[in-house]
Design an enzyme around this catalytic site. Structure first.
Site, mmCIF file in Angstrom:
data_model
loop_
_atom_site.group_PDB
_atom_site.id
_atom_site.type_symbol
_atom_site.label_atom_id
_atom_site.label_comp_id
_atom_site.label_asym_id
_atom_site.label_seq_id
_atom_site.Cartn_x
_atom_site.Cartn_y
_atom_site.Cartn_z
ATOM 1 C CG ASP A 46 -5.076 43.725 21.152
ATOM 2 O OD1 ASP A 46 -4.258 43.737 22.086
ATOM 3 O OD2 ASP A 46 -5.164 42.784 20.335
ATOM 4 C CE1 TYR A 51 -3.759 39.411 15.447
ATOM 5 C CE2 TYR A 51 -4.547 41.552 16.197
ATOM 6 C CZ TYR A 51 -4.260 40.225 16.449
ATOM 7 O OH TYR A 51 -4.479 39.718 17.704
ATOM 8 C CE LYS A 76 -1.999 41.033 20.599
ATOM 9 N NZ LYS A 76 -2.814 41.788 19.613
ATOM 10 C CG HIS A 107 0.892 37.566 18.494
ATOM 11 N ND1 HIS A 107 0.511 38.176 17.322
ATOM 12 C CD2 HIS A 107 -0.259 37.095 19.032
ATOM 13 C CE1 HIS A 107 -0.800 38.067 17.163
ATOM 14 N NE2 HIS A 107 -1.291 37.416 18.180
#
Length: 274
Positions: A46, A51, A76, A107
């Site tokens: 994930d 990120y 996401k 997200h």
């Protein structure tokens, strides 16, 4: 998929119930950590555009020798990209080095921008129809936001990924998800080092089942039916977190864990954005 059970999404796609989370792991650091996870048996990762490690995730998957079709990849849509969802999706595919993802999520709902997430969702529906995402879903959506999507669009989200851990059980939202065929995914499943794992009542239960407090909490999630992806870059903990399918908690132990003290750690999706 090793000994990790699959759950079935509302469109028939199978998703491993336990995955590997990579939030706050750098793109360089993630290569070694994900290699260990894949060697351990994880087959679900994930990540997210926000990120900043999609490229590292893709590199680790290519280096692993595990066939792409055996790995469930979630990423996401970043918060600034609701108005350019298709372009952002294409960028994520390029970063990951894949021709499709297994699950693509919005997200955050971005309440400051009204119903823009509805327009983003319509773009995700197109990506789904093309087969470039095998399933689509949301993250950090509350009931009102979910209901808005259900009323105004054609595809019910496959999952809703939310902050969820003992002390912040999200019972009402989990029930809403289940009522509408939406599986619940838990982020920060063991409470982000905020004291949950040091709770004496949890330590007592962990001792009873012969496991660590972290394993015990992850087992609580599994028995609730949550999809869960703990994060670690420490090889021993990566392996420890995988070993949660060969023991069970009693109803009394489940209730005791649910009753542990706690509170929301992250942002409130009804009013916050990032």
């Amino acid at each position: 998929m090793g000994n990790v059970p699959n759950l079935t999404l509302n469109n028939g796609v199978q998703i491993p119930q336990l995955g590997f989370g990579v939030w706050q792991v750098s793109s360089d650091e993630i290569v070694d950590a994900l290699r260990v996870a894949l060697e351990t048996g994880y087959r679900h990762v994930d990540t997210a555009a926000a990120y900043g490690n999609e490229q590292g995730v893709g590199q680790a998957i290519r280096d692993s020798g595990v066939p792409r079709e055996d790995i469930f990849i979630t990423t996401k849509l970043a918060n600034p990209d609701h108005a350019r969802a298709r372009e952002a999706f294409e960028t994520s595919l390029q970063n990951l080095g894949v021709d499709h993802v297994d699950l693509y999520l919005i997200h955050w709902p971005r309440p400051d921008r009204g119903d823009l997430y509805v327009e983003a969702w319509r773009e995700l529906e197109k990506v789904l129809a093309e087969g470039r995402a095998r399933a689509i879903g949301v993250s950090n959506f509350h009931q009102a936001q979910l209901f808005n999507l259900l009323e105004k669009t054609d595809v019910t989200p496959a999952v809703n990924q939310i902050e969820l851990h003992p002390g912040f059980n999200q019972d009402e939202l989990r029930a809403f998800n289940a009522e509408h065929g939406i599986l619940t995914e838990a982020w920060s499943p063991i409470g982000q080092g905020q004291g949950l794992l040091e709770e004496p009542a949890l330590a007592k239960i962990a001792d009873e089942v012969g496991r660590t407090p972290a394993q015990t909490v992850l087992r609580w999630h599994v028995q609730l039916g949550n999809i869960v992806f703990p994060k670690s870059v420490t090889p021993s903990r990566i392996k420890e977190n995988f070993e949660v399918f060969d023991f069970e908690l009693t109803d009394a132990q489940m209730d005791a864990i649910s009753a542990l003290p706690g509170h929301r750690i992250g942002g409130n999706p009804e009013k916050d954005f990032f």
